[in-house]
Design a protein around this motif. Sequence first.
Motif, mmCIF file in Angstrom:
data_model
loop_
_atom_site.group_PDB
_atom_site.id
_atom_site.type_symbol
_atom_site.label_atom_id
_atom_site.label_comp_id
_atom_site.label_asym_id
_atom_site.label_seq_id
_atom_site.Cartn_x
_atom_site.Cartn_y
_atom_site.Cartn_z
ATOM 1 N N ALA A 197 -55.649 -45.933 -5.027
ATOM 2 C CA ALA A 197 -54.803 -44.896 -4.424
ATOM 3 C C ALA A 197 -55.534 -44.223 -3.268
ATOM 4 O O ALA A 197 -54.945 -43.983 -2.206
ATOM 5 C CB ALA A 197 -54.400 -43.865 -5.476
ATOM 6 N N GLY A 198 -56.827 -43.962 -3.443
ATOM 7 C CA GLY A 198 -57.611 -43.339 -2.376
ATOM 8 C C GLY A 198 -57.680 -44.208 -1.136
ATOM 9 O O GLY A 198 -57.514 -43.730 -0.014
ATOM 10 N N TYR A 199 -57.893 -45.506 -1.342
ATOM 11 C CA TYR A 199 -57.981 -46.428 -0.212
ATOM 12 C C TYR A 199 -56.656 -46.511 0.531
ATOM 13 O O TYR A 199 -56.580 -46.304 1.744
ATOM 14 C CB TYR A 199 -58.401 -47.825 -0.686
ATOM 15 N N ILE A 200 -55.609 -46.837 -0.201
ATOM 16 C CA ILE A 200 -54.308 -47.048 0.437
ATOM 17 C C ILE A 200 -53.799 -45.768 1.087
ATOM 18 O O ILE A 200 -53.299 -45.790 2.214
ATOM 19 C CB ILE A 200 -53.305 -47.628 -0.579
ATOM 20 N N THR A 201 -53.963 -44.644 0.413
ATOM 21 C CA THR A 201 -53.500 -43.370 0.976
ATOM 22 C C THR A 201 -54.257 -43.033 2.254
ATOM 23 O O THR A 201 -53.656 -42.684 3.269
ATOM 24 C CB THR A 201 -53.654 -42.237 -0.058
ATOM 25 N N PHE A 202 -55.580 -43.161 2.216
ATOM 26 C CA PHE A 202 -56.372 -42.809 3.392
ATOM 27 C C PHE A 202 -56.067 -43.724 4.572
ATOM 28 O O PHE A 202 -55.885 -43.264 5.701
ATOM 29 C CB PHE A 202 -57.871 -42.847 3.079
ATOM 30 N N VAL A 203 -55.973 -45.015 4.312
ATOM 31 C CA VAL A 203 -55.726 -45.978 5.393
ATOM 32 C C VAL A 203 -54.342 -45.765 6.010
ATOM 33 O O VAL A 203 -54.171 -45.871 7.224
ATOM 34 C CB VAL A 203 -55.909 -47.430 4.890
ATOM 35 N N THR A 204 -53.353 -45.427 5.185
ATOM 36 C CA THR A 204 -51.988 -45.280 5.696
ATOM 37 C C THR A 204 -51.684 -43.885 6.243
ATOM 38 O O THR A 204 -50.610 -43.669 6.797
ATOM 39 C CB THR A 204 -50.939 -45.637 4.614
#
Length: 193
Positions: A92-99
């Motif tokens: 969730a941290g990765y996808i949220t930050f990247v998007t």
Amino acid sequence: MSAEERLAERRERLIAAAYTLYSDPGFPETTIEKLCAAARISNRAFYECFSGRNELMQALHDRCVQETLASVAKAVEQAPDTLFSRVEAGLAGYITFVTEDRRRARIMHLEVRRAGDCLTTSRQKAVKAFTKIIEANIFDLPDTIEANRHLLSLGLIGAIQELLIEWVLAEDPPQVDSLISTAVHIFHRSFVL
């Protein structure tokens, strides 16, 4: 300003220009002249900062990766100390930050490929760093799983990359929550029997 401060300030302006132009219209379409115009510097000043477009792209990609790694590490660190909590927080941290910024997603998952061989090493370094985070947080993986943890981690990264490429390119992109739940589902199906 000292000469070093002026150089650093120009580098930052070029990185900011590249952040926008390398994501739209894209790396192949962005010339040094366009970068210089957007950063409001001369071509000569460009070459005082970077040897060319490839080196600028590498600096930009490396910065995006470092910022994302920091965000993911923080999310994992704050998660409850269970396998699934850590992994779900990391995904969730990765996808949220990247998007959060479409430019970041596009640079990290599409333009890095369009840049070609010049970023192969940088991309491999990024994949290795994210693989380490996953491997470090699946140490209590059930003993019944016989697959290689490193290869499972790489497979999960590949799946996430494809989800994010879809998000970047789709005319009607999937919701971020859907990307996260899909990545979590892939993890559960890959790591749980």
